[in-house]
Design an enzyme around this catalytic site. Structure first.
Site, PDB file in Angstrom:
ATOM      1  N   CYS A 186     -10.447   2.850  -5.302  1.00  0.00           N
ATOM      2  CA  CYS A 186     -10.360   3.370  -3.942  1.00  0.00           C
ATOM      3  C   CYS A 186     -10.621   4.741  -4.005  1.00  0.00           C
ATOM      4  O   CYS A 186     -10.105   5.524  -4.567  1.00  0.00           O
ATOM      5  CB  CYS A 186      -9.182   2.586  -2.939  1.00  0.00           C
ATOM      6  SG  CYS A 186      -8.948   3.391  -1.329  1.00  0.00           S
ATOM      7  N   ASP A 230       0.895  -1.134   0.022  1.00  0.00           N
ATOM      8  CA  ASP A 230      -0.024   0.007  -0.118  1.00  0.00           C
ATOM      9  C   ASP A 230       0.978   1.212  -0.129  1.00  0.00           C
ATOM     10  O   ASP A 230       2.123   1.258  -0.310  1.00  0.00           O
ATOM     11  CB  ASP A 230      -0.933   0.090   1.311  1.00  0.00           C
ATOM     12  CG  ASP A 230      -2.271   0.680   0.975  1.00  0.00           C
ATOM     13  OD1 ASP A 230      -2.336   1.827   0.982  1.00  0.00           O
ATOM     14  OD2 ASP A 230      -3.355  -0.011   0.610  1.00  0.00           O
ATOM     15  N   ASP A 231       0.354   2.314   0.468  1.00  0.00           N
ATOM     16  CA  ASP A 231       1.056   3.641   0.377  1.00  0.00           C
ATOM     17  C   ASP A 231       2.388   3.623   0.986  1.00  0.00           C
ATOM     18  O   ASP A 231       2.484   2.812   1.940  1.00  0.00           O
ATOM     19  CB  ASP A 231       0.070   4.541   1.092  1.00  0.00           C
ATOM     20  CG  ASP A 231       0.241   6.003   0.869  1.00  0.00           C
ATOM     21  OD1 ASP A 231       1.216   6.485   0.201  1.00  0.00           O
ATOM     22  OD2 ASP A 231      -0.458   6.772   1.400  1.00  0.00           O
ATOM     23  N   LYS A 263      -4.007  -0.878  -6.815  1.00  0.00           N
ATOM     24  CA  LYS A 263      -5.096  -0.193  -6.090  1.00  0.00           C
ATOM     25  C   LYS A 263      -4.928   1.083  -6.299  1.00  0.00           C
ATOM     26  O   LYS A 263      -3.997   1.732  -6.143  1.00  0.00           O
ATOM     27  CB  LYS A 263      -4.724  -0.468  -4.705  1.00  0.00           C
ATOM     28  CG  LYS A 263      -6.019   0.189  -3.607  1.00  0.00           C
ATOM     29  CD  LYS A 263      -5.467  -0.344  -2.177  1.00  0.00           C
ATOM     30  CE  LYS A 263      -6.460   0.552  -0.980  1.00  0.00           C
ATOM     31  NZ  LYS A 263      -6.091   0.287   0.296  1.00  0.00           N
ATOM     32  N   TRP A 264      -6.212   1.655  -6.865  1.00  0.00           N
ATOM     33  CA  TRP A 264      -5.957   3.052  -7.505  1.00  0.00           C
ATOM     34  C   TRP A 264      -6.955   4.024  -6.581  1.00  0.00           C
ATOM     35  O   TRP A 264      -7.836   4.182  -6.423  1.00  0.00           O
ATOM     36  CB  TRP A 264      -6.623   3.234  -8.853  1.00  0.00           C
ATOM     37  CG  TRP A 264      -6.437   4.524  -9.548  1.00  0.00           C
ATOM     38  CD1 TRP A 264      -7.045   5.555  -9.007  1.00  0.00           C
ATOM     39  CD2 TRP A 264      -5.710   4.953 -10.804  1.00  0.00           C
ATOM     40  NE1 TRP A 264      -6.730   6.765 -10.052  1.00  0.00           N
ATOM     41  CE2 TRP A 264      -5.941   6.132 -10.994  1.00  0.00           C
ATOM     42  CE3 TRP A 264      -5.115   4.030 -11.721  1.00  0.00           C
ATOM     43  CZ2 TRP A 264      -5.595   6.872 -12.289  1.00  0.00           C
ATOM     44  CZ3 TRP A 264      -4.590   4.355 -13.002  1.00  0.00           C
ATOM     45  CH2 TRP A 264      -4.730   5.936 -13.076  1.00  0.00           C
ATOM     46  N   ASP A 265      -6.000   4.963  -5.746  1.00  0.00           N
ATOM     47  CA  ASP A 265      -6.683   5.479  -4.616  1.00  0.00           C
ATOM     48  C   ASP A 265      -6.821   6.967  -5.046  1.00  0.00           C
ATOM     49  O   ASP A 265      -6.341   7.353  -5.908  1.00  0.00           O
ATOM     50  CB  ASP A 265      -5.651   5.385  -3.300  1.00  0.00           C
ATOM     51  CG  ASP A 265      -6.505   5.783  -1.994  1.00  0.00           C
ATOM     52  OD1 ASP A 265      -7.465   6.002  -2.163  1.00  0.00           O
ATOM     53  OD2 ASP A 265      -6.056   5.304  -1.162  1.00  0.00           O
ATOM     54  N   MET A 266      -7.767   7.750  -4.315  1.00  0.00           N
ATOM     55  CA  MET A 266      -8.039   9.173  -4.668  1.00  0.00           C
ATOM     56  C   MET A 266      -8.483   9.718  -3.345  1.00  0.00           C
ATOM     57  O   MET A 266      -9.732   9.410  -3.070  1.00  0.00           O
ATOM     58  CB  MET A 266      -9.157   9.279  -5.726  1.00  0.00           C
ATOM     59  CG  MET A 266      -9.443  10.616  -6.589  1.00  0.00           C
ATOM     60  SD  MET A 266     -10.340  11.550  -5.413  1.00  0.00           S
ATOM     61  CE  MET A 266     -10.858  12.686  -6.747  1.00  0.00           C
ATOM     62  N   ASN A 267      -7.833  10.556  -2.595  1.00  0.00           N
ATOM     63  CA  ASN A 267      -7.933  10.752  -1.203  1.00  0.00           C
ATOM     64  C   ASN A 267      -8.389  12.123  -0.807  1.00  0.00           C
ATOM     65  O   ASN A 267      -8.012  12.558   0.358  1.00  0.00           O
ATOM     66  CB  ASN A 267      -6.703  10.265  -0.354  1.00  0.00           C
ATOM     67  CG  ASN A 267      -6.704   8.919  -0.200  1.00  0.00           C
ATOM     68  OD1 ASN A 267      -7.782   8.428   0.429  1.00  0.00           O
ATOM     69  ND2 ASN A 267      -5.474   8.465  -0.449  1.00  0.00           N
ATOM     70  N   ASP A 311     -12.968   2.202   4.275  1.00  0.00           N
ATOM     71  CA  ASP A 311     -11.723   1.922   5.327  1.00  0.00           C
ATOM     72  C   ASP A 311     -12.384   1.677   6.450  1.00  0.00           C
ATOM     73  O   ASP A 311     -11.637   1.135   7.499  1.00  0.00           O
ATOM     74  CB  ASP A 311     -11.200   3.485   5.516  1.00  0.00           C
ATOM     75  CG  ASP A 311     -10.402   3.770   4.402  1.00  0.00           C
ATOM     76  OD1 ASP A 311      -9.856   2.970   3.619  1.00  0.00           O
ATOM     77  OD2 ASP A 311      -9.603   5.000   4.454  1.00  0.00           O
TER      78      ASP A 311
HETATM   79  C1  DGJ Z   1      -7.092   5.380   1.809  1.00  0.00           C
HETATM   80  C2  DGJ Z   1      -7.535   3.831   1.692  1.00  0.00           C
HETATM   81  O1  DGJ Z   1      -8.507   3.913   1.685  1.00  0.00           O
HETATM   82  C3  DGJ Z   1      -6.504   3.086   2.384  1.00  0.00           C
HETATM   83  O2  DGJ Z   1      -7.056   1.724   2.338  1.00  0.00           O
HETATM   84  C4  DGJ Z   1      -5.128   3.162   2.204  1.00  0.00           C
HETATM   85  O3  DGJ Z   1      -4.646   2.658   0.908  1.00  0.00           O
HETATM   86  C5  DGJ Z   1      -4.840   4.647   2.472  1.00  0.00           C
HETATM   87  N1  DGJ Z   1      -5.708   5.624   1.760  1.00  0.00           N
HETATM   88  C6  DGJ Z   1      -3.363   5.063   2.049  1.00  0.00           C
HETATM   89  O4  DGJ Z   1      -3.037   6.127   1.972  1.00  0.00           O
END
Ligand code: DGJ
Length: 714
Positions: A512, A360-361, A470-474, A534
């Site tokens: 994600c 992961d990150d 796993k393509w995230d966007m936070n 999460d």
């Molecule tokens: C948000 C994701 O939902 C988590 O599972 C994890 O990948 C974190 N970002 C990592 O920064």
């Protein structure tokens, strides 16, 4: 099938009819959407007129008529499906029917946006052209019928036929004028760690409800999926309509109930902060809205959506393949890991039968917390001396697949990328853009930014044996520089997704967004599964997964077993309940497996083996919700294989109650005349017995106790 009978257009699925007709004044009116009707000429429509409404020289009024794509300001004053500022500076419009075309075996590919494709199913499309000569606007309404699933997919193109520039201010993808009736609106709202909670509220006269999101992506707060359920409809019976937008940007679903009790439902891009300027001859394409009707209640709508999204939305090779059981290091280590720690986790996971290790990150740039590094897509050698390719090889040597986390749409101000290209982050002149999770969003409306992302991500994917992403966007989107920006960004996102998923067709992509903040059909067109939340506490997941399954296939719901006390809400649930809850979906673990007791490790081993036995059924079967955690002290669901030869049943009693008897679990969808064996204890039941008497589960004397059984037909 689509039949034209005089002035009637009749769209037929196996069990549904969608009927439109052109009246004598050239208006395209809505006649019926619901249970299947015979082929007739339905164009004799009773006119309702009130002297208090607006009417024209032909005595035509539309205020009380059900319409297909209503205009505003001339013969109807309700909220319109579209609004265009024409060359004269006003937005008054009235579309009239011009022509139609029916195309068999065809579903339109929308320019720059994902949409349902025909594949090996039967589909037929009708395109109806409407025109307003005075305003110089043409609207092409497209309806594709997937008859096998009773699904109708709608979209619209608005074209500037005038010789001056015009501006589209709103353009919904679908409008349903349902007439007067007693309906409830079902929508899904939440926040981070409590995504898509289920809400059901009566639609009452004089109200306009806006189920809309203007936070950038489809969002944690409101999902672009709604249902209208007849007041007496429930999970299993009664008329229910579903509308899902195949779109990942700002969206809107509205429900208006007028003075006569008539209901107008619309779905499309959120008009707030939207705008598209069109030069003469140019067109604006809306995203697709997927309509589903069932008289078999909410469950009927869900199963149709599961099937159409499962078969006709995502082109990934993984769509129809069993997903590997994974272990993800996020909750085990967060940013604090070494290569050796990852290898230890992978080795132990392999012993448990886990198939995919996901890093992961924290593996790139100077990323030791969430303050820096996003945008710098090169490995951090201090943490990973072997680099990504070396680590992937070491994981492969253990006998596991290797997967990686990325968040390509983002940049930290503290990154080499931002120092080199500060102007690449979304901002407005004279204002420092707002931060969220210490990061900014890259401007995906610009080609050079998209090109950078495509190139840098393709470099990584090509540099090692990476089999999962796993393509995230936070973060939410702020500081959007102009009206219509969010749509341009969304098109940039799809362009990038299209380029990367096409270049690496063998990789399994998982969406994600801070958990399930972008869980929508637009994302599912590229990535067959999405991290659902999460919050992986089993009790919270009961609700999240239960309501997510109303609109999206079980195969898209990514679900992990994590440590207790749960990192998000502190709750302790048993390892059994955590795994049984997570079996509903793409299953994995997200904990430090090297720290588990031997007993727990043996349990994990058995759980992994169990999931491998269940996963084809869970991915490809028909899903039934049996007990609602929103309405009862239980949560139950069941998956039945399409041929009814096996079924997996799950039920959890949420709180333990002293001195009480538990509810039976009434199964669904079985062959009533067949016998089924409980594969664990060998007890034999009739299919009718399981459905009409039910199973009597045995729960442990504790909160959040779950029970599951795999039944096979004899
Ligand atoms: C948000 C994701 O939902 C988590 O599972 C994890 O990948 C974190 N970002 C990592 O920064």
């Amino acid at each position: 099938m689509i039949i034209k009978n005089n002035n009637t257009f009749h769209l037929m699925g196996r069990n549904v009819s969608y009927i439109m007709a052109v009246d004598e004044c050239g208006n395209l009116l809505h006649v019926h959407y619901g249970k299947k009707l015979a082929d007739r000429d339905y164009s004799e429509i009773r006119k309702n007129r009130s002297v208090w409404a607006a009417y024209d020289e032909d005595d035509e009024t539309l205020e009380m008529s059900a319409q297909e794509y209503p205009s505003y300001g001339h013969l109807d004053l309700k909220a319109p499906a579209y609004s265009v500022v024409n060359g004269s500076g006003n937005s008054i419009a009235q579309l009239k029917y011009k022509g139609y075309e029916i195309r068999n075996g065809y579903a339109p590919a929308l320019k720059g946006m994902p949409s349902l494709f025909v594949g090996d199913k039967s589909a037929v499309t009708i395109e109806l052209t409407l025109e307003d000569k005075i305003a110089g606007i043409r609207a092409v309404l497209s309806y594709t019928v997937f008859d096998e699933y009773d699904i109708i997919a709608r979209s619209v193109e608005i074209i500037n036929m005038s010789d001056t520039d015009i501006e589209v201010e709103r353009a919904y993808s679908a409008c349903l004028d349902m007439g007067a009736g007693d309906y409830d609106l079902i929508h899904f709202s939440g926040g981070w760690a409590r995504e898509r909670e289920y809400f059901r509220t009566p639609v009452t006269q004089g109200t306009r409800t806006d189920i809309s999101n203007e936070r950038g992506g489809s969002g944690h707060v409101i999902n672009p999926f709604i249902m209208l359920a007849a007041r007496n409809a429930d999970e299993n019976e009664g008329s229910v309509y579903g509308l899902t937008l195949v779109y990942s940007g700002n969206h809107s679903s509205t429900v208006e109930c007028d003075q006569y009790g008539s209901i107008r439902v619309m779905q499309g891009i959120n008009p707030f902060m939207f705008g598209a300027k069109l030069k003469p001859g140019e067109g604006f394409q809306t995203p697709q809205s997927v309509l589903s009707y069932s008289d078999k209640g909410i469950g009927g709508v869900s199963r149709a959506l599961h099937d159409v999204f499962g078969n006709n939305l995502c082109r990934s090779k993984w769509q129809h393949k069993d997903r590997p059981v994974l272990i993800n290091n996020w909750e085990a280590t967060y940013f604090d890991f070494t290569e050796e720690k990852l290898i230890q986790i992978a080795k132990r996971a392999k012993e448990a039968g886990i198939e995919l290790f996901v890093l992961d990150d924290g593996w790139f740039g100077k990323r030791n917390d969430d303050f820096s590094g996003l945008g710098d897509w090169y490995e951090n050698r201090a943490k990973l001396p072997s680099g990504i390719s070396g680590l992937a090889k070491r994981i492969n040597d253990i006998g596991m697949k290797f997967g990686l986390w990325i968040e390509p749409e983002m940049v930290n101000p503290d990154s080499d990328l931002y120092r080199a290209h500060p102007d690449w982050a979304i901002s407005v002149p004279g204002r420092a853009p707002a931060l969220s999770r210490n990061q900014l969003i890259l401007d995906l409306s610009r080609d050079e930014v998209c090109d950078y992302i495509i190139k840098s991500i393709c470099n990584i994917l090509g540099s090692a044996n990476i089999e999962y992403i796993k393509w995230d966007m936070n973060r939410p989107m702020t500081d959007m520089p102009y009206k219509g920006y969010n749509h341009k960004y969304t098109l940039g996102f799809y362009k990038i997704m299209d380029a990367i998923t096409s270049a690496f067709p063998d990789i399994l992509f998982e969406g994600c967004s801070g958990g399930g903040g972008r869980f929508d059909a637009g994302v599912l067109a590229y990535m067959p599964q999405i991290w659902t939340s999460d919050n992986s506490d089993a009790a919270a997941r009961l609700k999240i997964q239960y309501s997510t399954s109303m609109g999206y296939p079980v195969s898209s719901i990514s679900a992990h077993v994590t440590a207790v006390p749960n990192h998000q809400n502190g709750r302790v649930t048993s390892l059994k309940t955590r795994a049984e809850t997570a079996y509903m979906g793409a299953f994995g673990y997200e904990l430090d497996i090297t720290q588990m007791s031997d007993a727990d490790f043996e349990t994990v081993k058995a759980q992994v083996a169990r999931y491998k036995e269940l996963r084809t059924l869970m991915r490809a079967g028909d899903f039934y919700r049996l007990q609602s955690p929103y309405e009862t002290n239980y949560c139950g669901w069941e998956t039945v294989s399409k041929d009814k030869s096996e079924a997996f049943v799950f039920s959890c009693r949420i709180l333990s109650v002293a001195n009480s008897r538990d509810r039976r679990v009434m199964l669904k969808g079985l062959d009533a005349s067949a016998s089924y064996i409980d594969t664990a204890c060998g007890r034999i039941y009739g299919g009718d017995e399981l459905m009409y008497i039910g199973l009597e589960p045995e729960y442990a004397r504790e909160d959040f106790s779950s029970f599951s059984v795999l039944l096979k037909k004899l």
